[in-house]
Design a protein around this motif. Structure first.
Motif, PDB file in Angstrom:
ATOM      1  N   PRO A 121       0.822  -1.210   0.000  1.00 24.75           N
ATOM      2  CA  PRO A 121       0.000   0.000   0.000  1.00 24.75           C
ATOM      3  C   PRO A 121       0.857   1.262   0.000  1.00 24.75           C
ATOM      4  CG  PRO A 121      -0.670  -1.497   1.775  1.00 24.75           C
ATOM      5  CD  PRO A 121       0.595  -2.033   1.194  1.00 24.75           C
ATOM      6  N   ALA A 122       0.450   2.230  -0.807  1.00 18.13           N
ATOM      7  CA  ALA A 122       1.101   3.540  -0.799  1.00 18.13           C
ATOM      8  C   ALA A 122       0.542   4.389   0.343  1.00 18.13           C
ATOM      9  CB  ALA A 122       0.872   4.236  -2.136  1.00 18.13           C
ATOM     10  N   LEU A 123      -0.650   4.009   0.813  1.00 14.11           N
ATOM     11  CA  LEU A 123      -1.341   4.775   1.848  1.00 14.11           C
ATOM     12  C   LEU A 123      -2.353   3.862   2.534  1.00 14.11           C
ATOM     13  CD1 LEU A 123      -1.987   7.782   2.900  1.00 14.11           C
ATOM     14  CD2 LEU A 123      -3.828   7.723   1.220  1.00 14.11           C
ATOM     15  N   ARG A 124      -2.586   4.125   3.803  1.00 14.70           N
ATOM     16  CA  ARG A 124      -3.646   3.433   4.540  1.00 14.70           C
ATOM     17  C   ARG A 124      -4.697   4.486   4.879  1.00 14.70           C
ATOM     18  NH1 ARG A 124      -1.402  -1.628   5.965  1.00 14.70           N
ATOM     19  NH2 ARG A 124      -2.992  -2.179   7.492  1.00 14.70           N
ATOM     20  N   ALA A 125      -5.958   4.171   4.613  1.00 17.90           N
ATOM     21  CA  ALA A 125      -7.038   5.129   4.827  1.00 17.90           C
ATOM     22  C   ALA A 125      -8.218   4.436   5.491  1.00 17.90           C
ATOM     23  CB  ALA A 125      -7.458   5.728   3.490  1.00 17.90           C
ATOM     24  N   HIS A 126      -9.144   5.238   5.952  1.00 14.22           N
ATOM     25  CA  HIS A 126     -10.370   4.745   6.560  1.00 14.22           C
ATOM     26  C   HIS A 126     -11.558   5.128   5.678  1.00 14.22           C
ATOM     27  CE1 HIS A 126      -7.676   4.896  10.085  1.00 14.22           C
ATOM     28  NE2 HIS A 126      -8.372   3.840  10.470  1.00 14.22           N
ATOM     29  N   SER A 127     -12.643   4.407   5.831  1.00 13.89           N
ATOM     30  CA  SER A 127     -13.874   4.732   5.115  1.00 13.89           C
ATOM     31  C   SER A 127     -14.225   6.196   5.379  1.00 13.89           C
ATOM     32  CB  SER A 127     -15.008   3.817   5.586  1.00 13.89           C
ATOM     33  OG  SER A 127     -16.202   4.143   4.937  1.00 13.89           O
ATOM     34  N   GLY A 128     -14.541   6.926   4.325  1.00  9.94           N
ATOM     35  CA  GLY A 128     -14.910   8.335   4.460  1.00  9.94           C
ATOM     36  C   GLY A 128     -13.765   9.302   4.286  1.00  9.94           C
ATOM     37  N   ASP A 129     -12.536   8.814   4.272  1.00 13.00           N
ATOM     38  CA  ASP A 129     -11.393   9.699   4.059  1.00 13.00           C
ATOM     39  C   ASP A 129     -11.409  10.277   2.650  1.00 13.00           C
ATOM     40  OD1 ASP A 129     -10.367   9.325   6.594  1.00 13.00           O
ATOM     41  OD2 ASP A 129      -8.820   7.888   5.975  1.00 13.00           O
ATOM     42  N   THR A 130     -10.862  11.476   2.510  1.00 14.89           N
ATOM     43  CA  THR A 130     -10.683  12.096   1.202  1.00 14.89           C
ATOM     44  C   THR A 130      -9.217  11.959   0.822  1.00 14.89           C
ATOM     45  OG1 THR A 130     -12.480  13.664   1.548  1.00 14.89           O
ATOM     46  CG2 THR A 130     -10.817  14.256  -0.097  1.00 14.89           C
ATOM     47  N   ILE A 131      -8.983  11.474  -0.392  1.00 11.64           N
ATOM     48  CA  ILE A 131      -7.622  11.235  -0.860  1.00 11.64           C
ATOM     49  C   ILE A 131      -7.432  11.935  -2.201  1.00 11.64           C
ATOM     50  CG2 ILE A 131      -5.913   9.495  -1.499  1.00 11.64           C
ATOM     51  CD1 ILE A 131      -7.648   7.462   0.095  1.00 11.64           C
ATOM     52  N   VAL A 132      -6.314  12.602  -2.361  1.00 12.69           N
ATOM     53  CA  VAL A 132      -5.925  13.193  -3.637  1.00 12.69           C
ATOM     54  C   VAL A 132      -4.921  12.253  -4.282  1.00 12.69           C
ATOM     55  CG1 VAL A 132      -4.762  15.138  -4.752  1.00 12.69           C
ATOM     56  CG2 VAL A 132      -6.309  15.544  -2.824  1.00 12.69           C
ATOM     57  N   PHE A 133      -5.196  11.862  -5.520  1.00 11.55           N
ATOM     58  CA  PHE A 133      -4.291  11.005  -6.278  1.00 11.55           C
ATOM     59  C   PHE A 133      -3.617  11.826  -7.367  1.00 11.55           C
ATOM     60  CE2 PHE A 133      -7.314   7.996  -4.550  1.00 11.55           C
ATOM     61  CZ  PHE A 133      -6.540   6.898  -4.237  1.00 11.55           C
ATOM     62  N   GLU A 134      -2.296  11.819  -7.383  1.00 17.56           N
ATOM     63  CA  GLU A 134      -1.552  12.382  -8.510  1.00 17.56           C
ATOM     64  C   GLU A 134      -1.331  11.235  -9.491  1.00 17.56           C
ATOM     65  OE1 GLU A 134       2.109  13.850  -6.934  1.00 17.56           O
ATOM     66  OE2 GLU A 134       1.134  15.473  -5.836  1.00 17.56           O
ATOM     67  N   THR A 135      -1.527  11.490 -10.774  1.00 16.95           N
ATOM     68  CA  THR A 135      -1.409  10.416 -11.751  1.00 16.95           C
ATOM     69  C   THR A 135      -0.460  10.778 -12.883  1.00 16.95           C
ATOM     70  OG1 THR A 135      -3.301  11.232 -13.019  1.00 16.95           O
ATOM     71  CG2 THR A 135      -3.754   9.625 -11.281  1.00 16.95           C
TER      72      THR A 135
END
Length: 106
Positions: free
Chosen positions: A18-32
């Motif tokens: 995993p690049a990141l661990r998150a929880h339900s409802g978190d907001t994540i910005v993905f750079e692509t």
């Protein structure tokens, strides 16, 4: 939370760290990256400049805490920002109109 474009994978595999661990409802910005991993940067470059082992990169993966096998995840895309430039290639024999293309162009 942010996942940088430095965290890319080229194959979906349960063994990808995993690049990141998150929880339900978190907001994540993905750079692509673009489909060619940003390897084409000018019209002078042709399709031969592309490393085909690094096409169609995916940013991530993200581990969702508490998610279990068989769970369905709901994802909402709130915004997409695009780069100032983009890339496209036309290659004889490739793609929807490949039979109509006489020479490669970027």
């Amino acid at each position: 939370m942010r996942v940088s474009k430095n965290h890319v994978i080229y194959a979906m595999d349960k063994n990808n760290a995993p690049a990141l661990r998150a929880h339900s409802g978190d907001t994540i910005v993905f750079e692509t990256l673009d489909c060619f991993s940003c390897s084409l940067t000018s019209e002078d470059q042709g399709i031969d400049a592309v490393d085909f082992s690094k096409v169609n990169p995916a940013t991530g993966p993200v581990y969702i805490e508490g998610a279990k096998a068989g769970d369905t995840l709901k994802v909402s895309i709130k915004k997409i920002d695009v780069a100032d430039t983009g890339v496209s290639v036309a290659v004889p024999g490739l793609g929807r109109f490949g039979e109509k293309i006489k020479e490669s162009t970027t």
